[in-house]
Design an enzyme around this catalytic site. Structure first.
Site, PDB file in Angstrom:
ATOM      1  CB  CYS A 290     -11.309  17.094   0.491  1.00  0.00           C
ATOM      2  SG  CYS A 290     -11.494  18.752  -0.184  1.00  0.00           S
TER       3      CYS A 290
ATOM      4  N   GLY B 189       1.112  23.596  -3.429  1.00  0.00           N
ATOM      5  CA  GLY B 189       1.739  24.552  -2.510  1.00  0.00           C
ATOM      6  C   GLY B 189       2.908  25.229  -3.180  1.00  0.00           C
TER       7      GLY B 189
ATOM      8  CG  ASN C 123      -2.040  17.419   2.100  1.00  0.00           C
ATOM      9  OD1 ASN C 123      -2.476  16.735   1.205  1.00  0.00           O
ATOM     10  ND2 ASN C 123      -2.549  18.601   2.379  1.00  0.00           N
ATOM     11  N   GLY C 124      -2.693  18.620   5.399  1.00  0.00           N
ATOM     12  CA  GLY C 124      -3.962  18.601   6.129  1.00  0.00           C
ATOM     13  C   GLY C 124      -3.935  19.581   7.282  1.00  0.00           C
TER      14      GLY C 124
ATOM     15  CB  CYS D 283       1.039  20.746   2.049  1.00  0.00           C
ATOM     16  SG  CYS D 283       0.929  22.163   3.158  1.00  0.00           S
TER      17      CYS D 283
ATOM     18  CE1 TYR E 203      -8.083  25.894  -8.613  1.00  0.00           C
ATOM     19  CE2 TYR E 203      -7.937  25.628  -6.245  1.00  0.00           C
ATOM     20  CZ  TYR E 203      -7.499  26.220  -7.411  1.00  0.00           C
ATOM     21  OH  TYR E 203      -6.491  27.123  -7.369  1.00  0.00           O
TER      22      TYR E 203
ATOM     23  CB  CYS F 195     -16.480  24.440   2.239  1.00  0.00           C
ATOM     24  SG  CYS F 195     -16.159  23.317   0.896  1.00  0.00           S
TER      25      CYS F 195
HETATM   26  S1  SF4 Z   1     -14.805  21.580   4.007  1.00  0.00           S
HETATM   27 FE1  SF4 Z   1     -14.735  21.680   1.744  1.00  0.00          FE
HETATM   28  S2  SF4 Z   1     -12.588  21.992   1.241  1.00  0.00           S
HETATM   29 FE2  SF4 Z   1     -12.677  21.325   3.378  1.00  0.00          FE
HETATM   30  S3  SF4 Z   1     -12.401  19.106   3.327  1.00  0.00           S
HETATM   31 FE3  SF4 Z   1     -14.588  19.487   3.306  1.00  0.00          FE
HETATM   32  S4  SF4 Z   1     -15.112  19.594   1.105  1.00  0.00           S
HETATM   33 FE4  SF4 Z   1     -12.900  19.801   1.265  1.00  0.00          FE
END
Ligand code: SF4
Length: 493
Positions: free
Chosen positions: A260, A38, A120-121, A12, A266, A473
């Site tokens: 992140c 968003g 946001n989060g 967001c 991206y 991820c």
């Molecule tokens: S898991 Fe991936 S998308 Fe989520 S905060 Fe960590 S790096 Fe970012």
């Protein structure tokens, strides 16, 4: 069915301003700049004073883009009056996306006055807190994790509102970049790991906070600094008079920073400055490291044609092509895919056979630049792989000599618990093929497919300390413990 981009859905965007008689209008512009974060819903709440000097809050929110929700511009000038505001662009990561009640900002009136919040989060212990609060008699209006913050503040036994907010923030875990508006101040806070960006700026004599600095640029505001991980800042009339922003630590502990990394890959706009660096610069570097480690050659020593998947990969593709040239590989950056910016919520008939239309409505190829050439498509990530496959089929219609796909992130193998919405594990192409890139290459029917490795990705952002990033991820290494119920709620139901 509407056209859905096969990309991770962003969390967001939040914006806040204190001390400006055009607060709603500036928030509207700020939200415009943050639209990429968003697109499901948008809302603005303002604080105004009535004739007897008593604060009251005005709130407008609805489904759709900022320009749709505030299509009636008189809302910004006649309804959303007052000199302070917060706003939110929503893409739901928790809570039903259908429910209008889940659109932020949320507003309540409690014993200390008005309170509005935009977030946001994702809060990873929200379910546990919610259950405890319900047990104690709390009645929730929404299914959004953000609402627990309001309840925690309102139920605090402390008497000072700033202490109440601080106490509430000490109880929540996970990712949060928050803006809170009260009767007499604007509060901005960022979780101790700093997963999501949040910046402080100035516009005329007023102060602003926003998810990304591009929201300051749109109104010719001035970036001051980022809100630090674990910091809570307060802007009130005293701050307007002294120019000294009030800063508090949410708690005494120092946590490792875990920004992140997907924000660089991206999410964030290339014209934003986040986590201490320009996104554009970091994205170019990702492209350069990708070229250095995964170059493409033309077998006839003709120029390799580098194209991006617009718009999010444009900067990365430029970095990729410039590095090929540096390495003595003859290459040329071309616009090989044309993206329509006017698809909005175009209807697509559901069903597999019609899926291709989604890609065709959105993209077309420039045959002349692709025909009989060795083409490198640079993209930032592959999620399900469906769009990539359709795009490749489309490009094949131009009869290129070879097609090579280069991805400026590692394969996405794990879910995100910090505010980014990936599809379920089984839908992630890399997970389906157990991380076997050769198998994905075969499925996509390209001459070659190569991703950045985790090490290469971290090398690209090395100007910022690589230890300061979350890579969960890709790596499965989560920087925090995540409540089992939360995992279940998000990814298994
Ligand atoms: S898991 Fe991936 S998308 Fe989520 S905060 Fe960590 S790096 Fe970012």
């Amino acid at each position: 069915m509407y056209i859905e981009k096969d990309k991770p859905k962003c969390h967001c965007g939040v914006f806040g301003i204190y001390g400006n008689h055009t607060a709603a209008l500036q928030t509207y512009y700020g939200l415009h700049a943050l639209q990429h974060r968003g697109q499901e819903a948008s809302g603005i709440v303002t604080r105004d004073l009535n004739a007897s000097g008593k604060p009251h809050f005005n709130l407008i929110k609805g489904n759709g883009l900022v320009s749709e929700v505030f299509a009636d511009h008189s809302l910004l000038t006649d309804t959303l009056t007052g000199n302070s505001a917060i706003g939110h662009n929503r893409y739901s990561t928790t809570g039903s996306s259908k429910s209008k009640k889940n659109i932020q900002p949320f507003h309540v009136n409690y014993r200390m006055g008005n309170l509005a919040v935009a977030h946001n989060g994702n809060l990873t212990n929200e379910k546990m807190i919610r259950e405890e609060l319900v047990e104690e008699g709390a009645i929730f209006q929404t299914t959004s994790d953000t609402e627990v913050i309001l309840h925690l503040i309102a139920r605090s036994k402390l008497t000072n509102q700033i202490d109440q907010v601080k106490e509430a923030l000490q109880k929540i875990e996970g990712a949060f970049s928050l803006v809170i508006l009260t009767d007499n101040c604007l509060i901005a806070a960022r979780d101790p790991y700093g997963f999501r960006p949040l910046s402080l700026g100035k516009f005329e004599n007023s102060y602003m906070v926003a998810s990304e600095t591009c929201a300051f640029d749109i109104i010719s505001g001035q970036f001051i600094r980022e809100v630090e991980p674990g910091e809570m800042i307060v802007i009130d009339d005293e701050v307007l008079a002294t120019g000294e922003v009030k800063s508090f630590r949410i708690n005494g502990d120092v946590y490792p920073k875990k920004h992140c990394i997907f924000e660089y890959i991206y999410f964030s706009r290339p014209d934003s400055f986040i986590f201490g660096h320009n996104v554009d610069k970091m994205r170019r570097r990702l492209g350069k490291v990708l070229a250095k480690n995964h170059p493409v050659y033309d077998k006839d020593n003709e120029k390799v044609i580098v194209i991006s998947v617009p718009d999010s990969s444009n900067t990365t593709a430029m970095g990729y092509e410039s590095q090929l040239e540096k390495m003595g590989i003859r290459s040329k950056m071309e616009i090989g895919l044309i993206r329509s910016h006017y698809i909005g919520r175009t209807f697509i008939q559901p069903g597999q056979a019609n899926r291709e239309i989604g890609v065709r409505i959105k993209f077309n190829i420039v045959k002349g630049v692709l025909e009989n050439r060795t083409v490198v498509i640079v993209d930032d990530s592959i999620v399900r792989g469906t769009t990539s496959k359709q795009l490749i089929n489309l490009i094949k219609e131009a009869n290129p000599k070879e097609i090579h796909l280069r991805i400026s992130s590692p394969p996405i193998m794990h879910p995100c618990y910090y505010g980014m919405d990936f599809p379920s594990k089984d839908e992630l192409i890399a997970y389906r093929f157990k991380g076997n890139v050769k198998e994905i290459e075969k499925y996509l029917e390209v001459d070659s497919l190569e991703y950045l490795t985790i090490e290469e990705m971290l090398e690209a952002v090395k100007e910022a300390d690589p230890d300061n990033f979350c890579t969960a991820c890709f790596s499965g290494k989560y920087p925090t413990t995540v409540n089992a119920n939360f995992k279940k709620e998000i990814y298994e139901i």
